[in-house]
Design an enzyme around this catalytic site. Sequence first.
Site, short mmCIF file in Angstrom:
data_model
loop_
_atom_site.label_atom_id
_atom_site.label_comp_id
_atom_site.label_asym_id
_atom_site.label_seq_id
_atom_site.Cartn_x
_atom_site.Cartn_y
_atom_site.Cartn_z
N ASN A 27 1.08 -1.01 0.28
CA ASN A 27 0.19 -0.57 0.12
C ASN A 27 0.54 1.21 -0.23
O ASN A 27 0.52 2.32 -0.37
CB ASN A 27 -0.60 -0.15 1.23
CG ASN A 27 -1.80 1.23 1.27
OD1 ASN A 27 -2.98 1.78 0.41
ND2 ASN A 27 -0.99 2.04 2.23
N SER A 83 -3.80 2.74 -8.65
CA SER A 83 -4.15 4.73 -8.84
C SER A 83 -5.31 4.64 -10.06
O SER A 83 -4.42 3.46 -11.77
CB SER A 83 -3.79 5.87 -8.46
OG SER A 83 -4.24 6.70 -8.53
N TYR A 101 4.01 10.56 -11.12
CA TYR A 101 2.74 9.69 -10.49
C TYR A 101 2.11 8.44 -11.54
O TYR A 101 2.77 7.68 -10.64
CB TYR A 101 2.41 10.54 -9.48
CG TYR A 101 1.46 9.94 -8.56
CD1 TYR A 101 1.43 9.14 -7.44
CD2 TYR A 101 0.28 9.36 -9.32
CE1 TYR A 101 0.93 8.49 -6.50
CE2 TYR A 101 -0.73 9.45 -8.14
CZ TYR A 101 -0.33 8.28 -7.34
OH TYR A 101 -1.60 8.06 -6.43
N SER A 133 4.42 5.95 -12.73
CA SER A 133 4.77 4.51 -11.96
C SER A 133 3.55 3.94 -11.24
O SER A 133 3.59 2.91 -10.97
CB SER A 133 5.36 5.56 -10.50
OG SER A 133 4.67 6.02 -9.06
N LYS A 134 2.04 4.01 -11.03
CA LYS A 134 0.83 3.74 -11.26
C LYS A 134 0.62 2.43 -11.94
O LYS A 134 0.16 1.53 -12.12
CB LYS A 134 0.13 4.40 -10.74
CG LYS A 134 0.04 5.34 -9.49
CD LYS A 134 0.55 4.19 -8.43
CE LYS A 134 0.50 4.88 -6.85
NZ LYS A 134 0.90 3.99 -5.89
#
Length: 256
Positions: free
Chosen positions: A90, A141, A154, A157-158
């Site tokens: 997480n 995400s 970001y 990365s997701k």
Amino acid sequence: MNFTGKVVLITGASSGIGAATAVYFASLGAKLSLCGRNVENLNKVADKCESIGKMKPLTVIADITKEEDTKRIMESTIAHYSTLNVLINNAGILETGSIENTSLEQFDRIFNTNVRSLYHLTMLAVPFLIKTEGAIVNVSSVNGLRSFPGLLAYNMSKSAVDQFTNCLALELASKKIRVNSVNPGVIITELQKRGGLDEDAYNKFLDRSNETHPLGRPGNPEEVARTIAFLASDDASFITGVNLPVDGGRHATCLR
């Protein structure tokens, strides 16, 4: 769902989705190993879990970007419980930045936290999960499923987390380990504030979320926690390799 006797390791458990997930798993009877950087917050979450589940969780104060800390998380969990049934990856961070104003330092910081640490901890966990035919749930995400401007590293990365999830699902299926991810939309946590939004900007962001999410609101951590628990449970015994949006329909809209 029932996790009585099952050992569940949750990273980033000191706040937000991780904290809500810890509390929900405690209500389902799980034995918990909770990891985070904030000692005070992690202890508060552990106390709440104990009051609900009547079992004291193991808490490990650690920075998952440090290899020695990641190793200590797994070693401490196995030393305490002797087994592992579920891994919940997480922990993660968010930062704003476009190709015009980002930096390699930002890229490394986001990928070290959101991807590399997850990769490392999962490597360490798999031998134990093979023994229990366990489950992995990665917290990704909606940004991994579609593109949004101003969140370049970001977003990337997701997307990597989702690809990691799918690859692992194929690699570990023969070992009876299921691997899935949840892809939250805007959830009311401290993530955006820690990513650089001040109070005024954050409130405007939430107001805009009422419009961009078809269900008309942002989500709450408990809604994501329940989905994580489902994917980790025997109720999802024939589900693997799924990137599941928990986003009020955000992934399906054309709105930015």
